[in-house]
Design a protein around this motif. Structure first.
Motif: not given
Length: 446
Positions: A37-44, A153-162
């Protein structure tokens, strides 16, 4: 690193570590369910990044419990996954976008807890994104649609990390409810959405977009109220809470229409054309499941009044939500992938109808979540939740729904859930006919 603030269930468990391309992420395991939980996918989005690409509650009370997480780290996501030793690896992935009129809402709601999906072999990802002025104000010196860019960007993070969490990056379903469902339709209609997800689900998601001029008129009035110019610098000098309160004040002063001005904006690389036009061109290889509740914002008026209003097809429920289902199906007539409709008809004894949001605990199979008795009464039908959740899990897994495809015309098939006196799930035709007729008549009158 794990941020436990978003764990609304506060479930104890043993620590578990995942090494993903994004870095080392620590979560917890409870039984066969893993939580990160609370995983950053981009800077604040603070300081110079506040209006760069990369909340006061809107309503005094809401149907969905929406815990407010303090701090500026809104570009986070949470993952609830089956244990990695499960023999069903890799798992399909559901990426959930919360609602809240593009102004409010929270990904940390206990109604969005993915434990039932993890139980059934699905990785559930909940996403936070920028809202209100920060996410959707078309300012002269700011890229438009920052909220949608966050989601991409979150969907890109999912593609790269899930894959590190046991998920299959080639089986990603993007889903959401209300504004989240509307965001799904926006992403489906966007050329930027291509390849980032493979299936789409929209619960009570209207077709909400706006032209730049209409949005800027609201921003002018908001700036005047706050005593700042409607620019990046002007709005940047006010906190998110101050901007949100200003929008609420405008809404209360001039009516609910103002709250729909800060929505996806047409005319950039994300939404080059209005959403209905984009749906005729893009996303045709993506299977789509969408629907609405029977009464949305028109519940509590009595059975006879409800029946007459439904027959007219002109309620807020119809014009904002149910018509979007028929319009989306019609726009996708030439799509290779299918479009399937549902209508949630179970009447909450508390709210006096099949109201907005009440289908969420059924689809997530979390009838024991906080806030459910207050919205659904003490005994919502567990067997209906089991059935609806199974339908959604099957769709996410890649199965074709058991009922026929829709085309956006009269007599379209749909699956009705929970209609009193009928089977829990009844395949039917014509339930969306009143709004199809109303949309056709409106088009003829233009």
């Amino acid at each position: 690193m794990l941020d436990d603030r978003m764990d609304s269930l506060d479930t104890p468990g043993e620590p578990v570590t995942v090494h993903a391309p994004a870095g080392t992420i620590i979560g917890r395991r409870t039984g066969r369910v893993l939580r990160f939980l609370g995983i950053p996918y981009a800077e604040a989005p603070t300081g110079a990044r506040r209006f760069a690409p990369q909340r006061v509650p809107l309503f005094a009370t809401t149907t969905v419990p929406e815990p407010s997480i303090p701090g500026d780290d809104v570009l986070n996501l949470g993952i609830v996954a089956p244990a990695a030793d499960d023999d069903r690896l890799p798992f399909p992935v559901l990426v959930w976008i919360h609602g809240g009129a593009f102004l409010a809402g929270s990904p940390a709601s206990p109604w969005y807890d993915g434990r039932a999906f993890a139980r059934d072999g699905v990785v559930c990802v909940t996403v936070g994104y920028r809202l209100g002025v920060d996410g959707f104000a078309p300012l002269d010196d700011v890229l438009p649609n920052l909220g949608l860019r966050d989601l991409l960007l979150a969907l890109d993070w999912v593609q790269e990390n899930i894959a590190a969490f046991g998920g299959d990056p080639d089986r990603v379903t993007v889903a959401g409810q209300s504004a989240g469902g509307a965001a799904v339709l926006a992403l489906l209609s966007s050329p930027a959405g291509s390849g980032r997800f493979h299936r789409a689900v929209s619960l009570s998601g209207g077709i909400f977009d706006v032209g730049t001029d209409a949005a800027r008129d609201v921003l002018e009035r908001l700036g005047h109220r706050l005593g700042v110019p409607p620019t990046r610098i002007g709005f940047g000098s006010r906190t998110v809470e101050q901007l949100q309160q200003g929008v609420i004040d405008l809404r209360n002063e001039r009516g609910k229409g103002d709250r729909l001005a800060l929505v996806p904006c047409v005319g950039d690389d994300i939404l080059p054309v209005p959403i209905p036009d984009g749906l005729t061109v893009h996303g045709h290889g993506v299977p789509v499941l969408l629907g609405a509740t029977g009464d949305e914002f028109d519940s509590g008026v009595g059975p006879e009044a409800t029946a007459a209003a439904r027959a007219a097809g002109t309620r807020v429920t119809d014009t904002l939500f149910r018509s979007a289902c028929a319009r989306t199906a019609a726009a996708r007539r030439q799509a290779i992938a299918g479009t399937w409709l549902y209508s949630f008809e179970w009447p909450s004894p508390v709210l006096g109808g099949a109201a907005h949001c009440v289908d969420i605990p059924f689809f997530f199979d979390v009838l024991d979540a906080p806030g459910v008795p207050q919205a659904l009464g003490p005994n919502p039908p567990a067997e209906l939740a089991t059935l609806m959740h199974a339908d959604l899990v099957g769709f996410v897994r890649g199965q074709e729904p058991a009922w026929a495809r829709a085309t956006g015309g009269l007599g379209d098939p749909a699956r009705e859930y929970g209609r009193p006196g009928a089977a829990l799930a009844a395949d039917t035709t014509g339930v969306f006919d009143p709004v199809v007729r109303a949309v056709s008549q409106a088009a003829e009158g233009c």
